[in-house]
Design a protein around this motif. Structure first.
Motif, PDB file in Angstrom:
ATOM      1  N   VAL A 139     -28.360   6.394 -15.804  1.00 23.35           N
ATOM      2  CA  VAL A 139     -28.300   5.261 -14.884  1.00 23.35           C
ATOM      3  C   VAL A 139     -29.617   4.485 -14.967  1.00 23.35           C
ATOM      4  CG1 VAL A 139     -28.109   4.607 -12.442  1.00 23.35           C
ATOM      5  CG2 VAL A 139     -26.734   6.501 -13.337  1.00 23.35           C
ATOM      6  N   LEU A 140     -29.495   3.166 -14.962  1.00 22.30           N
ATOM      7  CA  LEU A 140     -30.661   2.285 -14.938  1.00 22.30           C
ATOM      8  C   LEU A 140     -30.780   1.669 -13.556  1.00 22.30           C
ATOM      9  CD1 LEU A 140     -32.917   0.592 -16.421  1.00 22.30           C
ATOM     10  CD2 LEU A 140     -31.155  -1.158 -16.712  1.00 22.30           C
ATOM     11  N   ILE A 141     -32.009   1.639 -13.025  1.00 24.02           N
ATOM     12  CA  ILE A 141     -32.291   0.983 -11.753  1.00 24.02           C
ATOM     13  C   ILE A 141     -33.431  -0.006 -11.970  1.00 24.02           C
ATOM     14  CG2 ILE A 141     -33.131   1.279  -9.395  1.00 24.02           C
ATOM     15  CD1 ILE A 141     -31.870   4.065  -9.394  1.00 24.02           C
ATOM     16  N   VAL A 142     -33.194  -1.264 -11.617  1.00 19.23           N
ATOM     17  CA  VAL A 142     -34.229  -2.302 -11.652  1.00 19.23           C
ATOM     18  C   VAL A 142     -34.609  -2.581 -10.200  1.00 19.23           C
ATOM     19  CG1 VAL A 142     -34.846  -4.641 -12.357  1.00 19.23           C
ATOM     20  CG2 VAL A 142     -33.254  -3.285 -13.765  1.00 19.23           C
ATOM     21  N   ALA A 143     -35.855  -2.320  -9.863  1.00 16.24           N
ATOM     22  CA  ALA A 143     -36.255  -2.440  -8.461  1.00 16.24           C
ATOM     23  C   ALA A 143     -37.727  -2.827  -8.343  1.00 16.24           C
ATOM     24  CB  ALA A 143     -35.959  -1.127  -7.721  1.00 16.24           C
ATOM     25  N   HIS A 144     -38.269  -2.553  -7.198  1.00 13.54           N
ATOM     26  CA  HIS A 144     -39.635  -2.914  -6.821  1.00 13.54           C
ATOM     27  C   HIS A 144     -40.522  -1.667  -6.826  1.00 13.54           C
ATOM     28  CE1 HIS A 144     -37.669  -6.598  -5.422  1.00 13.54           C
ATOM     29  NE2 HIS A 144     -36.742  -5.783  -4.966  1.00 13.54           N
ATOM     30  N   GLY A 145     -41.818  -1.886  -6.696  1.00  9.33           N
ATOM     31  CA  GLY A 145     -42.754  -0.770  -6.710  1.00  9.33           C
ATOM     32  C   GLY A 145     -42.501   0.264  -5.629  1.00  9.33           C
ATOM     33  N   GLY A 146     -42.229  -0.179  -4.394  1.00  3.38           N
ATOM     34  CA  GLY A 146     -41.999   0.763  -3.293  1.00  3.38           C
ATOM     35  C   GLY A 146     -40.807   1.670  -3.529  1.00  3.38           C
ATOM     36  N   PRO A 147     -39.618   1.121  -3.782  1.00  6.96           N
ATOM     37  CA  PRO A 147     -38.458   1.979  -4.039  1.00  6.96           C
ATOM     38  C   PRO A 147     -38.643   2.914  -5.234  1.00  6.96           C
ATOM     39  CG  PRO A 147     -37.712  -0.209  -3.477  1.00  6.96           C
ATOM     40  CD  PRO A 147     -39.215  -0.282  -3.621  1.00  6.96           C
ATOM     41  N   ILE A 148     -39.295   2.428  -6.290  1.00 10.01           N
ATOM     42  CA  ILE A 148     -39.511   3.288  -7.460  1.00 10.01           C
ATOM     43  C   ILE A 148     -40.434   4.443  -7.100  1.00 10.01           C
ATOM     44  CG2 ILE A 148     -40.547   3.374  -9.764  1.00 10.01           C
ATOM     45  CD1 ILE A 148     -39.343   0.535 -10.202  1.00 10.01           C
ATOM     46  N   ARG A 149     -41.487   4.184  -6.341  1.00  8.69           N
ATOM     47  CA  ARG A 149     -42.377   5.275  -5.892  1.00  8.69           C
ATOM     48  C   ARG A 149     -41.603   6.287  -5.051  1.00  8.69           C
ATOM     49  NH1 ARG A 149     -45.823   0.623  -5.586  1.00  8.69           N
ATOM     50  NH2 ARG A 149     -47.742   0.949  -6.770  1.00  8.69           N
ATOM     51  N   ILE A 150     -40.732   5.797  -4.191  1.00 10.53           N
ATOM     52  CA  ILE A 150     -39.948   6.680  -3.334  1.00 10.53           C
ATOM     53  C   ILE A 150     -39.001   7.537  -4.177  1.00 10.53           C
ATOM     54  CG2 ILE A 150     -38.125   6.751  -1.577  1.00 10.53           C
ATOM     55  CD1 ILE A 150     -39.515   4.251  -0.315  1.00 10.53           C
ATOM     56  N   HIS A 152     -39.327   8.490  -7.289  1.00 13.12           N
ATOM     57  CA  HIS A 152     -40.144   9.516  -7.946  1.00 13.12           C
ATOM     58  C   HIS A 152     -40.573  10.590  -6.943  1.00 13.12           C
ATOM     59  CE1 HIS A 152     -40.800   8.415 -12.152  1.00 13.12           C
ATOM     60  NE2 HIS A 152     -40.742   7.148 -11.771  1.00 13.12           N
ATOM     61  N   GLY A 153     -41.015  10.169  -5.767  1.00 14.39           N
ATOM     62  CA  GLY A 153     -41.459  11.116  -4.749  1.00 14.39           C
ATOM     63  C   GLY A 153     -40.350  12.056  -4.316  1.00 14.39           C
ATOM     64  N   LEU A 154     -39.151  11.517  -4.134  1.00 13.54           N
ATOM     65  CA  LEU A 154     -38.003  12.354  -3.761  1.00 13.54           C
ATOM     66  C   LEU A 154     -37.671  13.340  -4.883  1.00 13.54           C
ATOM     67  CD1 LEU A 154     -35.698   9.617  -2.165  1.00 13.54           C
ATOM     68  CD2 LEU A 154     -36.875  11.466  -0.938  1.00 13.54           C
ATOM     69  N   ALA A 155     -37.665  12.853  -6.111  1.00 15.77           N
ATOM     70  CA  ALA A 155     -37.337  13.705  -7.258  1.00 15.77           C
ATOM     71  C   ALA A 155     -38.358  14.823  -7.446  1.00 15.77           C
ATOM     72  CB  ALA A 155     -37.236  12.863  -8.532  1.00 15.77           C
ATOM     73  N   GLU A 156     -39.610  14.525  -7.139  1.00 18.91           N
ATOM     74  CA  GLU A 156     -40.690  15.495  -7.332  1.00 18.91           C
ATOM     75  C   GLU A 156     -40.952  16.345  -6.094  1.00 18.91           C
ATOM     76  OE1 GLU A 156     -43.974  13.100  -8.701  1.00 18.91           O
ATOM     77  OE2 GLU A 156     -42.742  12.216 -10.286  1.00 18.91           O
ATOM     78  N   GLY A 157     -40.248  16.044  -4.990  1.00 16.67           N
ATOM     79  CA  GLY A 157     -40.433  16.816  -3.765  1.00 16.67           C
ATOM     80  C   GLY A 157     -41.796  16.636  -3.132  1.00 16.67           C
ATOM     81  N   LEU A 158     -42.384  15.461  -3.291  1.00 19.66           N
ATOM     82  CA  LEU A 158     -43.715  15.195  -2.735  1.00 19.66           C
ATOM     83  C   LEU A 158     -43.634  14.873  -1.250  1.00 19.66           C
ATOM     84  CD1 LEU A 158     -45.102  12.794  -5.494  1.00 19.66           C
ATOM     85  CD2 LEU A 158     -45.597  15.230  -5.217  1.00 19.66           C
ATOM     86  N   PRO A 159     -44.714  15.100  -0.515  1.00 16.14           N
ATOM     87  CA  PRO A 159     -44.766  14.612   0.861  1.00 16.14           C
ATOM     88  C   PRO A 159     -44.792  13.080   0.838  1.00 16.14           C
ATOM     89  CG  PRO A 159     -46.649  16.053   0.372  1.00 16.14           C
ATOM     90  CD  PRO A 159     -45.899  15.857  -0.895  1.00 16.14           C
ATOM     91  N   ILE A 160     -44.168  12.472   1.827  1.00 14.68           N
ATOM     92  CA  ILE A 160     -44.041  11.016   1.867  1.00 14.68           C
ATOM     93  C   ILE A 160     -45.393  10.298   1.790  1.00 14.68           C
ATOM     94  CG2 ILE A 160     -43.992  10.833   4.388  1.00 14.68           C
ATOM     95  CD1 ILE A 160     -41.853   8.640   4.062  1.00 14.68           C
ATOM     96  N   ASP A 162     -47.767  10.936  -0.024  1.00 13.67           N
ATOM     97  CA  ASP A 162     -48.272  10.938  -1.403  1.00 13.67           C
ATOM     98  C   ASP A 162     -47.519   9.986  -2.330  1.00 13.67           C
ATOM     99  OD1 ASP A 162     -50.146  12.807  -0.663  1.00 13.67           O
ATOM    100  OD2 ASP A 162     -49.082  14.509  -1.546  1.00 13.67           O
ATOM    101  N   TYR A 163     -46.474   9.350  -1.852  1.00 16.92           N
ATOM    102  CA  TYR A 163     -45.666   8.492  -2.724  1.00 16.92           C
ATOM    103  C   TYR A 163     -46.475   7.356  -3.337  1.00 16.92           C
ATOM    104  CZ  TYR A 163     -41.354  10.627  -0.803  1.00 16.92           C
ATOM    105  OH  TYR A 163     -40.355  11.472  -0.428  1.00 16.92           O
ATOM    106  N   PHE A 164     -47.413   6.817  -2.581  1.00 13.48           N
ATOM    107  CA  PHE A 164     -48.162   5.661  -3.076  1.00 13.48           C
ATOM    108  C   PHE A 164     -49.312   6.039  -3.999  1.00 13.48           C
ATOM    109  CE2 PHE A 164     -45.699   2.890  -0.492  1.00 13.48           C
ATOM    110  CZ  PHE A 164     -45.816   1.666  -1.126  1.00 13.48           C
ATOM    111  N   LYS A 165     -49.458   7.323  -4.286  1.00 11.75           N
ATOM    112  CA  LYS A 165     -50.472   7.726  -5.269  1.00 11.75           C
ATOM    113  C   LYS A 165     -50.011   7.403  -6.688  1.00 11.75           C
ATOM    114  CE  LYS A 165     -52.546  11.257  -2.380  1.00 11.75           C
ATOM    115  NZ  LYS A 165     -52.742  12.694  -2.159  1.00 11.75           N
ATOM    116  N   ARG A 166     -48.708   7.205  -6.860  1.00 13.31           N
ATOM    117  CA  ARG A 166     -48.151   6.887  -8.180  1.00 13.31           C
ATOM    118  C   ARG A 166     -48.372   5.410  -8.490  1.00 13.31           C
ATOM    119  NH1 ARG A 166     -44.827   8.747 -11.841  1.00 13.31           N
ATOM    120  NH2 ARG A 166     -44.355  10.627 -10.669  1.00 13.31           N
ATOM    121  N   GLU A 167     -48.901   5.138  -9.669  1.00 14.92           N
ATOM    122  CA  GLU A 167     -49.060   3.766 -10.142  1.00 14.92           C
ATOM    123  C   GLU A 167     -47.738   3.301 -10.747  1.00 14.92           C
ATOM    124  OE1 GLU A 167     -51.713   1.578 -10.138  1.00 14.92           O
ATOM    125  OE2 GLU A 167     -52.661   3.002  -8.777  1.00 14.92           O
ATOM    126  N   VAL A 168     -47.302   2.123 -10.381  1.00 15.94           N
ATOM    127  CA  VAL A 168     -46.076   1.541 -10.939  1.00 15.94           C
ATOM    128  C   VAL A 168     -46.393   0.083 -11.289  1.00 15.94           C
ATOM    129  CG1 VAL A 168     -43.616   1.088 -10.603  1.00 15.94           C
ATOM    130  CG2 VAL A 168     -44.669   3.047  -9.465  1.00 15.94           C
TER     131      VAL A 168
END
Length: 178
Positions: A139-150, A152-160, A162-168
């Motif tokens: 599946v392809l998703i075209v979105a914004h920085g916030g949703p993409i960070r979320i 990744h964060g959900l997939a990696e099981g990170l605390p919320i 920490d989501y913005f530590k990812r550069e996008v």
């Protein structure tokens, strides 16, 4: 489910403008950049293509799709900054309510907007539905920085928090298994 996530390219919005769900324009020549990004994905077979309905994502998604259907989903929009949309951050930062928001953006929404937790909840709902519809698909998703960070964060099981530590970066393509 195998996901390919792509963030829209840099917009033509003035530097420092708060434009979460504002439908801002793309710069001149954006078509060339979109074609270059589509070219990077030409050998990928996507079962489904999803995108935010804001034009900075729809135009890119349609270029990548090359005539195939794209499903536009409101839940893939960026954070709703409410009354702060289309204003300069430098003007917003001096407001008393800004300190409250910046001290706890996870739980506190900007006036008339949504909190990061609310955005995370809508993205989590979208992802749960997507996983049910496409458990073994690409599946392809075209979105914004916030949703993409979320995502990744959900997939990696990170605390919320920490989501913005990812550069996008703009135009960034990432892949993950969800």
């Amino acid at each position: 489910m195998n996901l390919t996530l792509i963030r829209h390219i840099k917009t033509s919005a003035p530097e420092g403008l708060c434009y979460g769900q504002t439908d801002v324009a793309l710069p001149q020549g954006y078509e060339t950049i979109h074609v270059q990004l589509a070219e990077q994905l030409k050998n990928e077979a996507f079962h489904a293509l999803y995108a935010s309905p804001l034009q900075r994502c729809t135009l890119l998604a349609n270029t990548i799709a090359g005539g195939r259907p794209v499903i536009f989903d409101e839940r893939l929009k960026e954070l709703n900054f409410g009354d702060w949309e289309n204003q300069l951050w430098k003007d917003l930062e001096i407001l008393p309510e800004a300190a409250v928001f910046f001290n706890d953006y996870v739980h506190v929404p900007p006036p008339g907007g949504e909190s990061f937790q609310q955005m995370t909840d809508r993205i989590a709902q979208f992802m749960a539905e997507l996983k049910t519809k496409h458990p073994r698909h690409n599946v392809l998703i075209v979105a914004h920085g916030g949703p993409i960070r979320i995502i990744h964060g959900l997939a990696e099981g990170l605390p919320i928090a920490d989501y913005f530590k990812r550069e996008v970066p703009y135009g960034h393509i990432s892949q993950l298994h969800f």
